[in-house]
Design a protein around this motif. Structure first.
Motif, PDB file in Angstrom:
ATOM      1  N   UNK A 164      59.489 -41.076 -65.241  1.00 14.17           N
ATOM      2  CA  UNK A 164      59.052 -39.783 -64.330  1.00 14.17           C
ATOM      3  C   UNK A 164      57.842 -39.405 -65.130  1.00 14.17           C
ATOM      4  N   UNK A 165      57.615 -39.457 -66.446  1.00  9.84           N
ATOM      5  CA  UNK A 165      56.546 -39.048 -67.276  1.00  9.84           C
ATOM      6  C   UNK A 165      55.362 -39.678 -66.874  1.00  9.84           C
ATOM      7  N   UNK A 166      55.579 -41.157 -67.002  1.00 12.82           N
ATOM      8  CA  UNK A 166      54.182 -41.975 -66.792  1.00 12.82           C
ATOM      9  C   UNK A 166      53.863 -42.792 -65.434  1.00 12.82           C
ATOM     10  N   UNK A 167      55.258 -42.440 -64.483  1.00 18.94           N
ATOM     11  CA  UNK A 167      54.609 -43.056 -63.146  1.00 18.94           C
ATOM     12  C   UNK A 167      54.921 -41.772 -62.107  1.00 18.94           C
ATOM     13  N   UNK A 168      55.993 -41.018 -62.188  1.00 18.13           N
ATOM     14  CA  UNK A 168      56.085 -40.149 -61.089  1.00 18.13           C
ATOM     15  C   UNK A 168      55.080 -39.119 -60.937  1.00 18.13           C
ATOM     16  N   UNK A 169      54.986 -38.587 -61.947  1.00 21.40           N
ATOM     17  CA  UNK A 169      54.105 -37.120 -62.200  1.00 21.40           C
ATOM     18  C   UNK A 169      52.745 -37.305 -62.066  1.00 21.40           C
ATOM     19  N   UNK A 170      52.169 -38.550 -62.911  1.00 24.78           N
ATOM     20  CA  UNK A 170      50.964 -38.934 -62.372  1.00 24.78           C
ATOM     21  C   UNK A 170      50.578 -39.368 -61.102  1.00 24.78           C
ATOM     22  N   UNK A 171      51.388 -39.655 -60.225  1.00 32.77           N
ATOM     23  CA  UNK A 171      51.209 -40.030 -58.792  1.00 32.77           C
ATOM     24  C   UNK A 171      51.218 -38.943 -58.002  1.00 32.77           C
ATOM     25  N   UNK A 172      52.276 -37.832 -58.314  1.00 37.36           N
ATOM     26  CA  UNK A 172      52.279 -36.749 -57.656  1.00 37.36           C
ATOM     27  C   UNK A 172      50.972 -36.045 -57.764  1.00 37.36           C
ATOM     28  N   UNK A 173      50.521 -35.888 -58.791  1.00 34.19           N
ATOM     29  CA  UNK A 173      49.235 -34.978 -59.014  1.00 34.19           C
ATOM     30  C   UNK A 173      48.120 -35.691 -58.245  1.00 34.19           C
ATOM     31  N   UNK A 174      47.996 -37.148 -58.545  1.00 34.64           N
ATOM     32  CA  UNK A 174      47.072 -37.930 -57.840  1.00 34.64           C
ATOM     33  C   UNK A 174      47.215 -37.942 -56.194  1.00 34.64           C
ATOM     34  N   UNK A 175      48.159 -37.746 -55.630  1.00 35.28           N
ATOM     35  CA  UNK A 175      48.163 -37.398 -54.094  1.00 35.28           C
ATOM     36  C   UNK A 175      47.734 -36.320 -53.766  1.00 35.28           C
ATOM     37  N   UNK A 176      47.940 -35.241 -54.633  1.00 34.05           N
ATOM     38  CA  UNK A 176      47.238 -33.990 -54.266  1.00 34.05           C
ATOM     39  C   UNK A 176      45.655 -33.896 -54.332  1.00 34.05           C
TER      40      UNK A 176
END
Length: 509
Positions: free
Chosen positions: A148-160
């Motif tokens: 969640x820390x290294x994959x999910x959240x960075x990708x969430x921000x990157x999509x926005x």
């Protein structure tokens, strides 16, 4: 494999006493010995404040369900109740769609650059609150904190961030000189990547000028409700984003609502088919991202160590609860023994346990229902004659757990080679020629993902062009980027999310 929890439902013999393990061969590589002790490294739960109860998010405010119904969301790792959540019904769906419809004219009329400001603001807030959101997602979903820390959240921000950049450039996206938003988007997301799937759907919808009513999965509603707070923090106009936690009946009511212009669904193929039947004959635009049974093809010239890491990441990332997981391993016959020996050694080094521990590789299965499905399909594999191998480990005494497992002596007729298990279970098949590999890879009702491992670029291109899969990775697996489209063929759905292609689903072109 080691775990910080010593109590377990089933204890297997020590790895050092099992032939073929890293502990039995101290001079071999393949990661730390299972006897190596890792000190606990827990992430603090105090960084996230979970309220005892949450309402629906409609028209910019949290509110109770019209009929007062609630449900509990549970931590898969401990079975503790995290919070009580309002359960939306048909009346709530009607209220949320009405709010989205009222917000649509003003939101769609904003210049793209103005809409982009809101998306940029949301992306920055997600980055600022990423530690809080990562811990929340791990608690509610069961996946390891390092994912969640290294994959999910960075990708969430990157999509926005990515779709914020498109908001004022839609006329140059290749969809005509004046592409227009569709209206109200009804979006239903799954439990395996709750916040990331939200970002995949909400970001392009808002960038193109649509308003949103989103239903998160009933087992993982919390990150979507926290996102509602992010929207308020970013000053997003009321009604532009509405969030309705609930069960299948909530999603069905949203899909069928006559004032919804666009339906986006990620989930099971069975539910996807039902949604397609519901919207058939209407004006609604539809995209479906459904199940998968991805083939990971390893040729005899592939770098074995690198391929093993890709195989592990392909199937055991998020406990195999990934629609594009590489759940079918196709190995060229001449290297099958070598690769399997290396793979088994590697699996003995994975650590299963507390998802909030930063050392953990394998977290909890999302729910008791999903654990029962995985268990039943694995037992079917054994009953049909496939050879089962399970990595040695202790399973914690509470929560929902399944040890990494692989099946060999698998044929195309075996259930474990055909059905999507959606768990940490790998089916291994062999092939002799590239044509046989392609034929076996394509012999599936699904067509979402595939991987090709070889040192020859020409072989990668030749094989990839023949694979009926929406995404083909070469010498890697499960790599995502907001600029790259994602979607499937056959019973894996239709339409694309991500990249420029992801804009089209939300535009009248």
């Amino acid at each position: 494999m080691t775990t910080n929890q010593t109590k377990g439902k089933k204890k297997q013999e020590p790895a050092a006493e099992r032939p073929g393990t890293a502990a039995a061969r101290p001079g071999r590589s393949g990661g730390p010995s299972p006897l190596f002790a890792y000190a606990p490294a827990p992430e603090s739960r105090t960084v996230v404040d979970i309220a005892p109860s949450y309402g629906l998010f409609v028209d910019g405010e949290f509110t109770e369900a019209a009929d007062g119904r609630v449900f509990k969301t549970v931590s898969p790792a401990t079975e503790e109740v995290l919070s009580e959540v309002a359960r939306a019904g048909a009346a709530d769906v009607d209220r949320a769609v009405g709010a989205a419809r009222r917000a649509f004219p003003a939101w769609s009329a904003l210049p793209g650059a103005e809409r982009a400001k809101y998306l940029f603001r949301i992306a920055r807030i997600i980055q600022e609150r990423s530690r809080e959101l990562a811990v929340l997602e791990t608690l509610d979903n069961g996946k390891p904190i390092r994912e969640t820390r290294d994959a999910d959240l960075p990708l969430v921000a990157a999509h926005f961030f990515y779709y914020a950049g498109w908001a004022d450039k839609l006329r140059h996206a290749g969809f005509g000189p004046e592409p227009r938003p569709l209206g109200v988007a009804g979006q239903v997301i799954p439990w395996n990547f709750p916040l990331l799937m939200l970002a995949w759907k909400v970001a392009p919808a808002l960038a193109t000028g649509n308003t949103v009513v989103l239903k998160p999965a009933e087992t993982t509603p919390l990150s979507a409700l926290f996102f509602a707070d992010v929207c308020r923090q970013a000053g997003l106009p009321r009604g532009v984003v509405n969030i309705l936690p609930g069960y299948g009946d909530t999603g069905a009511a949203l899909v069928a609502h006559p004032d919804v212009d666009k339906v986006a669904f990620t989930g099971s193929t069975a539910v996807g088919k039902e949604i397609a039947r519901t919207v058939a004959g209407t004006r609604k635009k539809l995209t479906l991202e459904l199940g998968g049974k991805g083939a990971n093809i390893v040729f005899d010239d592939a770098p074995v160590d690198q391929a093993v890491e890709g195989i592990v990441g392909g199937i055991f990332f998020n406990q195999g609860q990934v629609c594009c997981a590489g759940s079918r391993l196709l190995v060229q016959e001449s290297i099958a023994d070598e690769l399997l020996a290396s793979l088994k050694r590697r699996l003995t080094t994975l650590r299963l346990g507390d998802p909030l521990d930063k050392n953990t590789d394998i977290g909890a299965i999302n729910s008791a229902e999903q654990l029962a499905r995985i268990t039943a399909l694995a037992e079917t594999g054994e009953a049909e004659g496939a050879e089962r191998w399970t990595a040695p480990c202790d399973l914690p005494s509470s929560g929902y757990w399944f040890a990494p497992t692989l099946f060999t002596n698998v044929t195309q007729a075996h259930t474990v080679a055909r059905d999507e298990i959606f768990g940490p279970v790998l089916s291994v098949l062999t092939f002799r020629t590239p044509d046989e590999a392609v034929a076996k890879a394509n012999n599936s009702q699904y067509g979402l993902s595939a991987g090709v491992w070889t040192e020859k670029g020409s072989r990668i291109l030749a094989v990839a062009n023949k694979l009926r899969a929406g995404v083909v990775w070469s010498n890697t697996f499960n790599k995502f980027d907001p600029t790259s489209p994602f979607g499937g063929y056959k019973e894996s759905g239709f339409g694309r999310e991500g990249g420029r292609h992801g804009l089209e689903a939300y535009l009248d072109v």
